[in-house]
Design a protein around this motif. Structure first.
Motif, PDB file in Angstrom:
ATOM      1  N   ALA A 250      28.353  12.184  64.100  1.00 53.44           N
ATOM      2  CA  ALA A 250      29.434  12.954  63.560  1.00 53.44           C
ATOM      3  C   ALA A 250      30.266  12.679  62.315  1.00 53.44           C
ATOM      4  O   ALA A 250      30.743  13.277  61.528  1.00 53.44           O
ATOM      5  N   PHE A 251      30.301  11.200  62.178  1.00 50.96           N
ATOM      6  CA  PHE A 251      31.133  10.690  61.225  1.00 50.96           C
ATOM      7  C   PHE A 251      30.932   9.169  60.808  1.00 50.96           C
ATOM      8  O   PHE A 251      31.058   8.614  61.942  1.00 50.96           O
ATOM      9  N   GLN A 252      30.945   8.968  59.684  1.00 54.46           N
ATOM     10  CA  GLN A 252      30.714   7.615  59.258  1.00 54.46           C
ATOM     11  C   GLN A 252      31.471   7.324  57.820  1.00 54.46           C
ATOM     12  O   GLN A 252      31.062   7.812  56.797  1.00 54.46           O
ATOM     13  N   ASP A 253      32.710   7.020  58.004  1.00 58.69           N
ATOM     14  CA  ASP A 253      33.397   6.350  56.808  1.00 58.69           C
ATOM     15  C   ASP A 253      34.541   5.552  57.035  1.00 58.69           C
ATOM     16  O   ASP A 253      35.325   5.795  57.993  1.00 58.69           O
ATOM     17  N   LYS A 254      34.455   4.390  56.389  1.00 61.14           N
ATOM     18  CA  LYS A 254      35.527   3.329  56.115  1.00 61.14           C
ATOM     19  C   LYS A 254      35.758   2.844  57.504  1.00 61.14           C
ATOM     20  O   LYS A 254      36.493   2.045  57.863  1.00 61.14           O
ATOM     21  N   GLY A 255      34.746   3.087  58.770  1.00 58.12           N
ATOM     22  CA  GLY A 255      34.691   2.233  59.736  1.00 58.12           C
ATOM     23  C   GLY A 255      35.789   3.212  60.760  1.00 58.12           C
ATOM     24  O   GLY A 255      36.268   2.364  61.858  1.00 58.12           O
ATOM     25  N   VAL A 256      36.287   4.316  60.321  1.00 56.77           N
ATOM     26  CA  VAL A 256      37.336   4.923  61.209  1.00 56.77           C
ATOM     27  C   VAL A 256      36.609   5.843  62.258  1.00 56.77           C
ATOM     28  O   VAL A 256      35.633   6.407  62.104  1.00 56.77           O
ATOM     29  N   ALA A 257      36.797   5.495  63.559  1.00 53.67           N
ATOM     30  CA  ALA A 257      35.957   6.023  64.708  1.00 53.67           C
ATOM     31  C   ALA A 257      36.731   5.636  65.925  1.00 53.67           C
ATOM     32  O   ALA A 257      38.005   5.047  65.801  1.00 53.67           O
ATOM     33  N   GLN A 258      36.393   6.268  66.944  1.00 51.60           N
ATOM     34  CA  GLN A 258      36.814   6.213  68.340  1.00 51.60           C
ATOM     35  C   GLN A 258      38.141   6.913  68.626  1.00 51.60           C
ATOM     36  O   GLN A 258      38.997   6.708  68.216  1.00 51.60           O
ATOM     37  N   GLY A 259      37.930   8.092  69.229  1.00 45.07           N
ATOM     38  CA  GLY A 259      38.930   9.028  69.520  1.00 45.07           C
ATOM     39  C   GLY A 259      38.441  10.328  70.026  1.00 45.07           C
ATOM     40  O   GLY A 259      37.399  10.370  70.837  1.00 45.07           O
ATOM     41  N   GLY A 260      39.223  11.534  69.747  1.00 47.00           N
ATOM     42  CA  GLY A 260      38.898  12.824  70.266  1.00 47.00           C
ATOM     43  C   GLY A 260      39.524  13.827  69.314  1.00 47.00           C
ATOM     44  O   GLY A 260      39.768  13.479  68.190  1.00 47.00           O
ATOM     45  N   LEU A 261      39.761  14.877  69.792  1.00 44.79           N
ATOM     46  CA  LEU A 261      40.008  16.135  69.307  1.00 44.79           C
ATOM     47  C   LEU A 261      41.543  16.697  69.791  1.00 44.79           C
ATOM     48  O   LEU A 261      41.872  16.489  71.002  1.00 44.79           O
ATOM     49  N   ILE A 262      42.278  17.389  68.808  1.00 44.53           N
ATOM     50  CA  ILE A 262      43.601  17.735  69.083  1.00 44.53           C
ATOM     51  C   ILE A 262      43.575  18.986  68.294  1.00 44.53           C
ATOM     52  O   ILE A 262      43.186  19.058  67.055  1.00 44.53           O
ATOM     53  N   SER A 263      44.236  19.952  68.628  1.00 40.88           N
ATOM     54  CA  SER A 263      44.268  21.198  68.072  1.00 40.88           C
ATOM     55  C   SER A 263      45.924  21.618  68.167  1.00 40.88           C
ATOM     56  O   SER A 263      46.598  20.972  68.776  1.00 40.88           O
ATOM     57  N   THR A 264      46.222  22.291  67.147  1.00 41.08           N
ATOM     58  CA  THR A 264      47.638  22.708  66.551  1.00 41.08           C
ATOM     59  C   THR A 264      47.914  24.202  67.191  1.00 41.08           C
ATOM     60  O   THR A 264      47.195  24.892  67.597  1.00 41.08           O
ATOM     61  N   PRO A 265      49.207  24.486  67.377  1.00 39.94           N
ATOM     62  CA  PRO A 265      49.545  25.776  67.853  1.00 39.94           C
ATOM     63  C   PRO A 265      48.929  26.979  66.969  1.00 39.94           C
ATOM     64  O   PRO A 265      48.763  28.029  67.502  1.00 39.94           O
ATOM     65  N   LYS A 266      48.585  26.558  65.769  1.00 41.87           N
ATOM     66  CA  LYS A 266      48.182  27.401  64.760  1.00 41.87           C
ATOM     67  C   LYS A 266      46.744  27.603  64.608  1.00 41.87           C
ATOM     68  O   LYS A 266      46.148  28.463  64.025  1.00 41.87           O
ATOM     69  N   GLY A 267      46.045  26.853  65.481  1.00 38.46           N
ATOM     70  CA  GLY A 267      44.600  26.801  65.733  1.00 38.46           C
ATOM     71  C   GLY A 267      43.873  25.704  64.817  1.00 38.46           C
ATOM     72  O   GLY A 267      42.814  25.827  64.566  1.00 38.46           O
ATOM     73  N   GLU A 268      44.804  24.816  64.042  1.00 37.93           N
ATOM     74  CA  GLU A 268      43.894  23.831  63.146  1.00 37.93           C
ATOM     75  C   GLU A 268      43.491  22.801  64.178  1.00 37.93           C
ATOM     76  O   GLU A 268      44.029  22.501  65.185  1.00 37.93           O
ATOM     77  N   TRP A 269      42.525  22.129  63.747  1.00 40.73           N
ATOM     78  CA  TRP A 269      41.846  20.970  64.494  1.00 40.73           C
ATOM     79  C   TRP A 269      41.818  19.724  63.730  1.00 40.73           C
ATOM     80  O   TRP A 269      41.625  19.697  62.361  1.00 40.73           O
ATOM     81  N   PHE A 270      42.137  18.724  64.399  1.00 40.14           N
ATOM     82  CA  PHE A 270      41.906  17.436  63.819  1.00 40.14           C
ATOM     83  C   PHE A 270      41.238  16.419  64.912  1.00 40.14           C
ATOM     84  O   PHE A 270      41.376  16.734  66.035  1.00 40.14           O
ATOM     85  N   ALA A 271      40.722  15.385  64.163  1.00 43.68           N
ATOM     86  CA  ALA A 271      40.125  14.156  64.970  1.00 43.68           C
ATOM     87  C   ALA A 271      41.086  13.113  64.901  1.00 43.68           C
ATOM     88  O   ALA A 271      41.558  12.812  63.827  1.00 43.68           O
ATOM     89  N   TYR A 272      41.587  12.593  65.965  1.00 47.25           N
ATOM     90  CA  TYR A 272      42.310  11.410  66.091  1.00 47.25           C
ATOM     91  C   TYR A 272      41.564  10.240  66.208  1.00 47.25           C
ATOM     92  O   TYR A 272      40.619  10.171  67.270  1.00 47.25           O
ATOM     93  N   LEU A 273      41.303   9.355  65.445  1.00 46.58           N
ATOM     94  CA  LEU A 273      40.395   8.191  65.432  1.00 46.58           C
ATOM     95  C   LEU A 273      41.435   6.841  65.038  1.00 46.58           C
ATOM     96  O   LEU A 273      42.760   6.717  64.775  1.00 46.58           O
ATOM     97  N   PHE A 274      40.685   5.647  64.931  1.00 48.86           N
ATOM     98  CA  PHE A 274      41.423   4.311  64.388  1.00 48.86           C
ATOM     99  C   PHE A 274      40.332   3.621  63.609  1.00 48.86           C
ATOM    100  O   PHE A 274      39.234   3.686  63.679  1.00 48.86           O
ATOM    101  N   ARG A 275      41.022   2.632  62.824  1.00 50.86           N
ATOM    102  CA  ARG A 275      40.305   1.881  62.174  1.00 50.86           C
ATOM    103  C   ARG A 275      40.861   0.329  62.335  1.00 50.86           C
ATOM    104  O   ARG A 275      41.887  -0.038  62.141  1.00 50.86           O
ATOM    105  N   ASP A 276      39.893  -0.737  62.383  1.00 48.54           N
ATOM    106  CA  ASP A 276      40.133  -1.952  62.508  1.00 48.54           C
ATOM    107  C   ASP A 276      40.704  -2.414  61.074  1.00 48.54           C
ATOM    108  O   ASP A 276      39.818  -2.243  59.966  1.00 48.54           O
ATOM    109  N   PHE A 277      41.760  -2.906  60.736  1.00 51.08           N
ATOM    110  CA  PHE A 277      42.574  -3.088  59.613  1.00 51.08           C
ATOM    111  C   PHE A 277      43.087  -4.418  59.321  1.00 51.08           C
ATOM    112  O   PHE A 277      44.165  -4.576  59.024  1.00 51.08           O
TER     113      PHE A 277
END
Length: 525
Positions: A250-277
């Motif tokens: 589903a996603f490969q960029d900058k090593g940003v990974a591991q997490g899940g989904l969250i939606s806003t009250p307006k119906g927008e969607w985001f994935a929350y992930l983290f990055r080893d930095f």
């Protein structure tokens, strides 16, 4: 006609300024430039809550709150003490560095908040519940075995499950009261090799499960790290919780990974992930999500955007760190939530009451290393820059005592006071080589000294610098720069720490007057 042209020009300029202002106010990734790994998130109405991993720290399993997905502040911990065992207490030569409690799963079901975790230290799975996530109290239940990287899941039919494991992912049904795995049932493999969509045959197997049900379908998020590649988001979906599951990268960029989904009250969607930095730790990123053919599509052109269409926060420093003058009113909490002890504290040997307006740390035993000493009080260091200053009264230290300001990781560094043969010195200790070395020593005869540590995490510079002052105004750099390094034995970003421990005889104490944290460092390098 000229007036109309002027009006249109002014309108165009106004719209341009508004556009530029709007762009300037957008929030930048990462959302939090500090060690907040293994995110789990929910939204209840218009309020978001997030849990994370803090492993060997106490209290543990932090709960953070946000109204905008941008500014997060601590509101609670699920537990004060995970368990009373030697490894968590730093007793009998044992420790829980890099262990303690790991990835949590935060859920809201039937007006009750649940957050679960697991521990290889104790071999248990833990579930905490409350009807007031911000004030508690939290009810605790635990059972064996320890279900690795599980996702707690309440299905629509009233049944409760955990998906867990690494590579081979399993489904276990729980008792309705969450007291353990349901009697008479056996867990089942729902995905034989969750990393198979990557095509890799080696590397980190898929783990970090987070399960969601959206419009009747089950979506399972995992992370994998193919050998020679980068951290990768894998998503499987199914029509039934038991499968069969169809998976994809589903996603490969900058090593940003591991997490899940969250939606806003307006119906927008985001994935929350983290990055080893690097030395600052594992830092949270958000990526926008669109839905195509009932699949979540992550990122902008499948990349991590530098900015997000979210309002920028007015807060310069995250709500997960805090300065502290150690003054306490009658109804004030003992310690702000930003503070965590390194392992379980021994409450007999610290106080905010014995000297009003000061944090007193007493020595209760003899230790050979700062890493084995109890009652080290810590907060996250954060990027891109952070600085901490403290003042310490050293009049009542005993021979062999060590006290001061620490940057905690396996390759630690500190500036502070040591007492040897009745003489006091300001010293800088550097353990970046893996072995602690006293780099500099300066004799001191006065009762009070000031200490400072600066962290430069810009572009993974990962260097720290230490200072002392005799008057709180004029600062002298001491010792060498600390090359900070994220190590797996501690599995945590660097933390500021206040400490006092004995190497010869117990019974001494120091008083810290304040702890002040800033997002700017000095130029005294």
């Amino acid at each position: 006609m000229k007036m109309k042209l002027i009006d249109l020009t002014l309108l165009s300029l106004f719209l341009l300024v508004c556009s530029l202002t709007s762009q300037a106010q957008k929030v930048s990734n990462p959302i939090i430039h500090a060690d907040v790994p293994d995110l789990s998130m929910i939204r209840v109405g218009d309020t978001y809550y997030m849990s994370s991993t803090t492993m060997h720290m106490s209290p543990g399993l932090p709960i953070m709150k946000s109204k905008d997905l941008v500014y997060w502040h601590l509101v609670s911990y699920a537990y004060d003490v995970l368990d009373d065992v030697d490894a968590l207490n730093l007793n009998n030569g044992k420790n829980a560095y890099g262990q303690g409690s790991w990835a949590s799963s935060l859920r809201y079901h039937n007006n009750t908040y649940y957050v679960s975790t697991f521990s290889s230290t104790t071999g248990k799975t833990y579930i905490y519940s409350t009807q007031n996530i911000e004030k508690g109290p939290w009810k605790k239940s635990s059972f064996k075995p320890s279900l690795h990287d599980h996702s707690l899941f309440f299905d629509d039919d009233g049944r409760v499950y955990m998906v867990y494991g690494g590579g081979k992912l399993r489904l276990a049904e729980l008792n309705k009261d969450l007291s353990g795995i349901k009697a008479g049932t056996t867990d089942q493999v729902i995905i034989e090799n969750a990393a198979s969509p990557t095509g890799a045959t080696a590397g980190l197997p898929a783990e970090g499960s987070q399960l969601f049900k959206i419009k009747g379908k089950y979506y399972l998020f995992n992370i994998s790290w193919p050998a020679g590649g980068m951290r990768t988001v894998i998503i499987h979906r199914a029509d039934k919780i038991t499968g069969p599951y169809e998976g994809r990268v589903a996603f490969q960029d900058k090593g940003v990974a591991q997490g899940g989904l969250i939606s806003t009250p307006k119906g927008e969607w985001f994935a929350y992930l983290f990055r080893d930095f690097g030395a600052v730790g594992r830092i949270p990123y958000f990526v926008p999500v669109k839905w195509e053919n009932e699949w979540p599509v992550l990122g902008i052109d499948r990349k991590v955007p530098e900015t997000l269409d979210l309002p920028a926060s007015n807060h310069a420093v995250s709500g997960i760190v805090a300065s502290d003058e150690f003054n306490r009113g009658k109804n004030d909490p003992s310690l702000p939530l930003a503070w965590q002890w390194n392992h379980n504290p021994d409450d007999r040997f610290w106080s905010l009451k014995q000297h009003n307006g000061y944090l007193r740390l007493l020595t209760g035993r003899v230790d050979t290393s700062i890493l084995s000493a109890r009652n080290t009080l810590t907060q996250r260091a954060f990027g891109p820059e952070s600085s901490a200053i403290t003042s310490i009264d050293i009049a009542d230290m005993k021979d062999g005592d060590r006290a001061g300001l620490l940057l905690l990781q396996k390759k630690y560094g500190w500036v502070g006071i040591k007492v040897d043969a009745g003489s006091k010195s300001i010293v800088m200790i550097n353990a970046s080589s893996g072995v602690p070395e006293e780099v500099k020593s300066v004799p001191v005869s006065q009762k009070k000294v000031y200490l400072k540590a600066d962290c430069d995490f810009n572009d993974r510079t990962d260097k720290a610098y230490f200072y002392y002052s005799l008057d709180g105004t004029t600062w002298e750099r001491i010792g060498s720069s600390l090359q900070m390094s994220y190590t797996l034995p501690h599995f945590m970003g660097y933390r500021f720490g206040l400490f006092n421990y004995a190497t010869k005889i117990a019974g001494g104490y120091v008083d810290f007057d304040f702890f002040r944290v800033s997002d700017k460092i000095t130029a005294l390098k």
